[in-house]
Motif scaffolding. Structure first.
Motif, PDB file in Angstrom:
ATOM      1  N   LYS A  79      34.529 -34.514 -34.625  1.00 19.40           N
ATOM      2  CA  LYS A  79      35.939 -34.347 -35.470  1.00 19.40           C
ATOM      3  C   LYS A  79      35.875 -33.535 -36.153  1.00 19.40           C
ATOM      4  O   LYS A  79      37.300 -33.160 -36.617  1.00 19.40           O
ATOM      5  CB  LYS A  79      36.026 -36.230 -36.152  1.00 19.40           C
ATOM      6  CG  LYS A  79      35.961 -37.343 -35.179  1.00 19.40           C
ATOM      7  CD  LYS A  79      36.110 -38.417 -36.832  1.00 19.40           C
ATOM      8  CE  LYS A  79      36.621 -39.649 -36.058  1.00 19.40           C
ATOM      9  NZ  LYS A  79      36.939 -40.717 -37.338  1.00 19.40           N
ATOM     10  N   THR A  80      34.811 -32.613 -36.659  1.00 20.36           N
ATOM     11  CA  THR A  80      35.612 -31.672 -36.873  1.00 20.36           C
ATOM     12  C   THR A  80      35.405 -31.019 -36.043  1.00 20.36           C
ATOM     13  O   THR A  80      35.945 -29.854 -36.340  1.00 20.36           O
ATOM     14  CB  THR A  80      33.727 -31.818 -37.708  1.00 20.36           C
ATOM     15  OG1 THR A  80      32.774 -32.063 -38.304  1.00 20.36           O
ATOM     16  CG2 THR A  80      34.057 -29.905 -38.049  1.00 20.36           C
ATOM     17  N   TRP A  81      35.360 -30.573 -34.816  1.00 18.43           N
ATOM     18  CA  TRP A  81      35.612 -30.021 -33.598  1.00 18.43           C
ATOM     19  C   TRP A  81      37.071 -29.851 -33.505  1.00 18.43           C
ATOM     20  O   TRP A  81      37.802 -29.027 -33.178  1.00 18.43           O
ATOM     21  CB  TRP A  81      35.027 -30.004 -32.229  1.00 18.43           C
ATOM     22  CG  TRP A  81      35.829 -28.809 -31.147  1.00 18.43           C
ATOM     23  CD1 TRP A  81      35.077 -28.000 -31.093  1.00 18.43           C
ATOM     24  CD2 TRP A  81      36.758 -29.402 -29.952  1.00 18.43           C
ATOM     25  NE1 TRP A  81      35.417 -26.774 -30.319  1.00 18.43           N
ATOM     26  CE2 TRP A  81      36.665 -27.536 -29.113  1.00 18.43           C
ATOM     27  CE3 TRP A  81      38.248 -30.610 -30.004  1.00 18.43           C
ATOM     28  CZ2 TRP A  81      37.443 -27.556 -28.368  1.00 18.43           C
ATOM     29  CZ3 TRP A  81      38.621 -29.738 -29.164  1.00 18.43           C
ATOM     30  CH2 TRP A  81      38.448 -28.888 -28.394  1.00 18.43           C
ATOM     31  N   ALA A  82      37.795 -31.146 -33.439  1.00 20.20           N
ATOM     32  CA  ALA A  82      38.944 -31.374 -33.287  1.00 20.20           C
ATOM     33  C   ALA A  82      39.626 -30.662 -34.188  1.00 20.20           C
ATOM     34  O   ALA A  82      40.659 -29.954 -34.179  1.00 20.20           O
ATOM     35  CB  ALA A  82      39.253 -32.967 -33.022  1.00 20.20           C
ATOM     36  N   ASN A  85      40.319 -27.098 -34.594  1.00 24.95           N
ATOM     37  CA  ASN A  85      40.696 -26.156 -33.124  1.00 24.95           C
ATOM     38  C   ASN A  85      42.373 -27.024 -32.946  1.00 24.95           C
ATOM     39  O   ASN A  85      42.663 -27.030 -32.335  1.00 24.95           O
ATOM     40  CB  ASN A  85      39.593 -26.873 -31.692  1.00 24.95           C
ATOM     41  CG  ASN A  85      38.830 -26.254 -31.590  1.00 24.95           C
ATOM     42  OD1 ASN A  85      39.189 -25.062 -31.073  1.00 24.95           O
ATOM     43  ND2 ASN A  85      37.730 -26.484 -31.559  1.00 24.95           N
ATOM     44  N   HIS A  86      42.388 -27.915 -34.695  1.00 25.60           N
ATOM     45  CA  HIS A  86      43.906 -28.198 -34.624  1.00 25.60           C
ATOM     46  C   HIS A  86      44.560 -29.293 -33.497  1.00 25.60           C
ATOM     47  O   HIS A  86      45.585 -29.241 -33.447  1.00 25.60           O
ATOM     48  CB  HIS A  86      44.777 -26.939 -34.875  1.00 25.60           C
ATOM     49  CG  HIS A  86      44.436 -25.780 -35.640  1.00 25.60           C
ATOM     50  ND1 HIS A  86      44.403 -26.092 -36.933  1.00 25.60           N
ATOM     51  CD2 HIS A  86      43.797 -24.673 -35.547  1.00 25.60           C
ATOM     52  CE1 HIS A  86      44.120 -24.448 -37.895  1.00 25.60           C
ATOM     53  NE2 HIS A  86      43.458 -24.083 -36.943  1.00 25.60           N
ATOM     54  N   ILE A  87      43.007 -30.022 -33.606  1.00 24.18           N
ATOM     55  CA  ILE A  87      43.620 -31.221 -32.562  1.00 24.18           C
ATOM     56  C   ILE A  87      43.508 -32.230 -32.940  1.00 24.18           C
ATOM     57  O   ILE A  87      42.654 -33.108 -34.192  1.00 24.18           O
ATOM     58  CB  ILE A  87      42.977 -31.526 -30.936  1.00 24.18           C
ATOM     59  CG1 ILE A  87      42.639 -30.132 -30.729  1.00 24.18           C
ATOM     60  CG2 ILE A  87      42.941 -32.095 -30.067  1.00 24.18           C
ATOM     61  CD1 ILE A  87      42.122 -29.683 -29.435  1.00 24.18           C
ATOM     62  N   ASN A  88      44.750 -33.227 -32.910  1.00 29.74           N
ATOM     63  CA  ASN A  88      44.760 -34.856 -33.300  1.00 29.74           C
ATOM     64  C   ASN A  88      43.429 -35.337 -32.876  1.00 29.74           C
ATOM     65  O   ASN A  88      44.317 -35.762 -31.249  1.00 29.74           O
ATOM     66  CB  ASN A  88      45.710 -35.540 -33.872  1.00 29.74           C
ATOM     67  CG  ASN A  88      45.709 -36.264 -33.268  1.00 29.74           C
ATOM     68  OD1 ASN A  88      44.946 -36.912 -34.739  1.00 29.74           O
ATOM     69  ND2 ASN A  88      46.942 -37.030 -33.675  1.00 29.74           N
ATOM     70  N   TYR A  89      42.238 -35.982 -33.438  1.00 24.27           N
ATOM     71  CA  TYR A  89      41.136 -36.636 -32.834  1.00 24.27           C
ATOM     72  C   TYR A  89      42.425 -38.242 -32.932  1.00 24.27           C
ATOM     73  O   TYR A  89      42.386 -39.154 -33.120  1.00 24.27           O
ATOM     74  CB  TYR A  89      40.447 -36.831 -33.506  1.00 24.27           C
ATOM     75  CG  TYR A  89      39.044 -37.370 -33.152  1.00 24.27           C
ATOM     76  CD1 TYR A  89      37.842 -36.952 -32.515  1.00 24.27           C
ATOM     77  CD2 TYR A  89      39.250 -38.789 -32.676  1.00 24.27           C
ATOM     78  CE1 TYR A  89      36.832 -36.829 -31.423  1.00 24.27           C
ATOM     79  CE2 TYR A  89      37.832 -39.917 -32.057  1.00 24.27           C
ATOM     80  CZ  TYR A  89      36.914 -38.550 -31.795  1.00 24.27           C
ATOM     81  OH  TYR A  89      35.784 -39.651 -31.553  1.00 24.27           O
ATOM     82  N   GLN A  99      37.967 -30.103 -25.149  1.00 22.29           N
ATOM     83  CA  GLN A  99      36.688 -29.371 -25.012  1.00 22.29           C
ATOM     84  C   GLN A  99      36.598 -28.551 -23.940  1.00 22.29           C
ATOM     85  O   GLN A  99      36.329 -27.470 -23.743  1.00 22.29           O
ATOM     86  CB  GLN A  99      35.341 -29.829 -25.675  1.00 22.29           C
ATOM     87  CG  GLN A  99      35.230 -30.211 -26.987  1.00 22.29           C
ATOM     88  CD  GLN A  99      34.326 -31.195 -28.101  1.00 22.29           C
ATOM     89  OE1 GLN A  99      34.049 -32.013 -27.359  1.00 22.29           O
ATOM     90  NE2 GLN A  99      34.165 -30.724 -28.566  1.00 22.29           N
ATOM     91  N   ILE A 100      36.320 -29.506 -23.188  1.00 23.45           N
ATOM     92  CA  ILE A 100      36.730 -28.300 -21.514  1.00 23.45           C
ATOM     93  C   ILE A 100      37.587 -27.407 -21.280  1.00 23.45           C
ATOM     94  O   ILE A 100      37.719 -26.440 -20.338  1.00 23.45           O
ATOM     95  CB  ILE A 100      36.698 -29.605 -20.427  1.00 23.45           C
ATOM     96  CG1 ILE A 100      35.291 -30.615 -20.578  1.00 23.45           C
ATOM     97  CG2 ILE A 100      36.252 -28.773 -19.109  1.00 23.45           C
ATOM     98  CD1 ILE A 100      34.911 -31.853 -20.007  1.00 23.45           C
TER      99      ILE A 100
END
Length: 414
Positions: A79-82, A85-89, A99-100
């Motif tokens: 969730k922190t990565w999302a 990176n401004h991605i809605n989890y 991520q890939i």
């Protein structure tokens, strides 16, 4: 990073997971870690040495590889990565795909396939332009669902020749890379006096290919008054619940055969039920329950191995012929005297009688453990010799170089 002129650089990504019970304990012990940045959380979690950690990736980086690991079930980390990176989890599956896409690996190792199905792998190949190799992984019971996934991979890594041969006969391309020991762990574990006589640490799970023989051996040793200390994940489910799961599993297998249009194949429920093996039931005796402590993971587990005079090992039921599990190398690497079930390939790994002790049945196991406890000097010599062999021939560094060579071989034959 060290770069060698004869090594080729490529981007490599491993999709992995950690035992849920180990993750739960980690976040309970470090409740504030999820407030940190993704990089800080990632490094802190890896430094606990839960599962494979990033031991292989550290070694691969020294060969010029650009590696990373995605821990699919570490939800706070993901969730922190999302967020960064401004991605809605929305789901683990969706974030891993993103991520890939961002990492654009040439090599993708599916060490965990819990999020996968054939459609998902097809999407990866279509949308990740850099992707050249997808590697599967098999070191535990497999079924028709995972077998179909393996067939979509370029090849599958197996931890023993037995599994590689079985999968090859089913049309899957395979290579063997055995487990190894990360010797940097030795500097992380404080030295202590041996306070455990005989240790078993590991899972005891019901189900086809899992731990029925392990369960029977431990019950037998306890009946023979072996001073056995057990730190393990023992799944104790109610009989009626197991029967319900068995009915559900059989029902989905029947539906799968009737589903000519493959309408079920990519559903969450299909993956959830059929990606696992047929559910089994195991009755644990009162005597055994008294000897079981909650499982330890990572550094705490390695500390247990160091404290043990003897480490008992028995492979899962899937390993009929070959010795292959991680405990072979973890126990010897930490300097415990390993007592393990005899397998046909053991002579290629350790010298029986001088570096490890093998047994062929519960009676043989009990007698050898009792003899070792009565002869501490001989036991110490075996433990020291086993550790020397492990560090010299079964290290993660050696396994990572073997993995690197296989990847290069596959990449440049295309």
């Amino acid at each position: 990073i060290l770069f060698y002129s004869n090594y080729k650089m490529f981007k490599y990504l491993r999709i992995a997971s950690i035992y849920p019970i180990a993750l739960e304990a980690y976040y309970k012990h470090h409740p504030k870690i999820s407030r940190e940045s993704y990089a800080t959380q990632y490094r802190h979690l890896m430094d606990q040495y839960l599962g494979l950690s990033d031991s292989y990736e550290k070694e691969l980086s020294s060969l010029g590889v650009l590696p990373h690991v995605i821990l699919v079930n570490a939800e706070p980390l993901q969730k922190t990565w999302a967020k960064e990176n401004h991605i809605n989890y929305q789901s683990p599956r969706q974030v891993v795909f993103q991520q890939i896409l961002r990492f654009q690996p040439e090599v993708l190792w599916l060490n965990d396939t819990s999020l996968c199905d054939e459609h998902w792998l097809g999407e990866l190949r279509n949308k990740v332009e850099s992707l050249r190799l997808i590697i599967g992984n098999c070191c535990s019971p497999y079924n028709s669902f995972t077998l179909n996934l393996y067939k979509k991979c370029n090849f599958v890594l197996c931890c023993c020749q037995q599994l590689a041969d079985e999968l090859s006969q089913k049309g899957v391309s395979t290579h063997v890379v055995m487990h190894g020991f990360d010797e940097t762990i030795l500097s992380k574990v404080p030295q202590s006096n041996h306070s455990i006589k005989v240790l078993f640490t590991g899972s005891i799970l019901a189900g086809d290919g899992f731990h029925q023989r392990r369960h029977e051996l431990i019950e037998n040793l306890l009946q023979k008054d072996i001073d056995l200390t057990i730190y393990g994940a023992v799944k104790k489910e109610h009989y009626l619940l197991v029967r319900f799961k068995q009915i559900l599993y059989k029902s989905f297998k029947w539906l799968e055969k009737k589903d000519k249009a493959h309408l079920l194949r990519n559903t969450w429920l299909h993956r959830r039920i059929l990606s696992k093996n047929y559910p089994g039931y195991m009755s644990i005796s009162h005597n055994m329950k008294k000897k079981i402590f909650p499982p330890k993971f990572g550094i705490e587990m390695f500390h247990l191995l160091q404290e043990a005079d003897i480490c008992l090992n028995i492979h899962g039921d899937i390993a009929n012929k070959d010795a292959a599990n991680m405990r072979l190398f973890e126990a010897t690497g930490m300097g415990s005297c390993l007592v393990t079930d005899w397998k046909a390939n053991m002579c290629a790994l350790f010298d029986d009688g001088s570096e490890v002790i093998t047994y062929k049945d519960p009676q043989d196991c009990a007698e050898k453990i009792k003899w070792l406890l009565q002869h501490p000097e001989h036991r110490k010599r075996i433990a020291q010799a086993g550790q020397k062999k492990c560090l010299s021939q079964h290290s993660v560094k050696q396994r990572a170089k073997q993995l690197y060579d296989l990847i290069i071989q596959e990449l440049y034959k295309q």
